[in-house]
Design an enzyme around this catalytic site. Structure first.
Site, mmCIF file in Angstrom:
data_model
loop_
_atom_site.group_PDB
_atom_site.id
_atom_site.type_symbol
_atom_site.label_atom_id
_atom_site.label_comp_id
_atom_site.label_asym_id
_atom_site.label_seq_id
_atom_site.Cartn_x
_atom_site.Cartn_y
_atom_site.Cartn_z
ATOM 1 N N CYS A 127 -4.984 0.090 -2.750
ATOM 2 C CA CYS A 127 -4.607 -1.230 -3.261
ATOM 3 C C CYS A 127 -5.698 -1.742 -4.204
ATOM 4 O O CYS A 127 -6.031 -1.045 -5.154
ATOM 5 C CB CYS A 127 -4.315 -2.198 -2.105
ATOM 6 S SG CYS A 127 -3.081 -1.564 -0.938
ATOM 7 N N ASP A 182 5.920 -1.875 -7.264
ATOM 8 C CA ASP A 182 4.568 -2.408 -7.144
ATOM 9 C C ASP A 182 4.292 -3.347 -8.311
ATOM 10 O O ASP A 182 4.020 -2.905 -9.420
ATOM 11 C CB ASP A 182 3.558 -1.265 -7.130
ATOM 12 C CG ASP A 182 2.147 -1.718 -6.793
ATOM 13 O OD1 ASP A 182 1.890 -2.940 -6.829
ATOM 14 O OD2 ASP A 182 1.315 -0.851 -6.499
ATOM 15 N N HIS A 214 4.152 -0.882 -2.614
ATOM 16 C CA HIS A 214 2.709 -1.071 -2.587
ATOM 17 C C HIS A 214 2.228 -1.102 -1.138
ATOM 18 O O HIS A 214 2.712 -1.899 -0.334
ATOM 19 C CB HIS A 214 2.359 -2.397 -3.277
ATOM 20 C CG HIS A 214 0.896 -2.688 -3.322
ATOM 21 N ND1 HIS A 214 0.062 -2.134 -4.260
ATOM 22 C CD2 HIS A 214 0.109 -3.465 -2.544
ATOM 23 C CE1 HIS A 214 -1.170 -2.571 -4.070
ATOM 24 N NE2 HIS A 214 -1.159 -3.385 -3.021
#
Length: 246
Positions: A127, A182, A214
């Site tokens: 991330c 995402d 995500h």
């Protein structure tokens, strides 16, 4: 899994690490957790990677604001506006200068350990920390041998300091796994990143996981995708095996 403190110019960074059974030495991988910090799921991930023959270290990159136990990020949610503001404040305080200083302290710490095999370490980001992993590779090109970013966000933005603008300083092999659902890394950003990687002439792999969200690699979250997560593990083991064990 052991607790460890790493001295930096700004204080003490708390971290956890794990190593295989035996005396080693083994190559090191710095696994930088996502926005929710060091917590049991990342400890499990570190243990899994370590079983393939690595010393794996989980750093608290927000240590200036307090140790992991005090920050208590693990129970946060991006659906909560207060948490979002808090996280973006923490992340915004990670200036390029601070990130380089901290990465140097971590690498120096690992280099002093008799059971760590050099001369290069790997780094894996998730991330928001996918960008931190790229920066570490750019800041220490002769000490980082592999960079992996899984569902990394904001890797290619209009910012002058966007991670994609640093890839021409990286000597490591890079891997990018993208989720196709995402908002932090949409298709145009992926294209921008891949163009920068191609122009830089670095060795890399960038792939899109259809249907993945995500956060697909982190168990216990709504975005977790077991099939894609297993592919992510295969990519990491292949990458680090080629670059760090030779």
């Amino acid at each position: 899994m052991q607790d460890v403190d790493i001295k930096t110019a700004d204080g003490v960074m708390d971290a956890k690490w794990v190593r295989p059974e035996g005396s080693g030495p083994w190559p090191a991988v710095i696994m930088i957790p996502d926005a929710f910090g060091i917590r049991p799921v990342f400890e499990d991930m570190a243990r899994r990677l370590s079983k393939s023959g690595y010393v794996v270290l989980l750093p608290n990159v927000f240590y200036r604001e307090g140790p992991t136990s005090k920050l208590d990020l693990a129970r946060g949610s991006f659906a909560d506006e207060a948490f979002r503001k808090r996280f973006f404040g923490l992340a915004g305080a990670l200036t390029p200068e601070r990130l380089k200083m901290d990465a140097g302290a971590v690498l120096d710490f690992l280099a002093r350990q008799p059971f760590v095999k050099g001369p290069k370490a790997g780094v894996a980001g998730y991330c928001f920390s996918g960008g931190l992993a790229v920066r570490m590779g750019a800041d220490f090109p002769d000490r980082i041998g592999a960079v992996a970013s899984s569902h990394g966000g904001r890797l290619a933005t209009d910012s002058p300091d966007s991670p994609h603008r640093r890839v021409n300083q990286v000597k490591a092999e890079l891997y990018f796994g993208h989720a196709d659902n995402d908002n932090s890394m949409p298709a145009d950003a992926i294209r921008t990143l891949e163009a920068a990687l191609k122009d830089a002439g670095v060795k890399y792999r960038s792939e899109l996981y259809p249907g993945a969200q995500h956060g697909y690699s982190v168990a216990g979250t709504p975005a977790f995708n077991a099939e894609v997560a297993e592919t992510h593990w295969k990519r990491l083991e292949d990458l680090f095996g080629r670059t760090l064990k030779a």
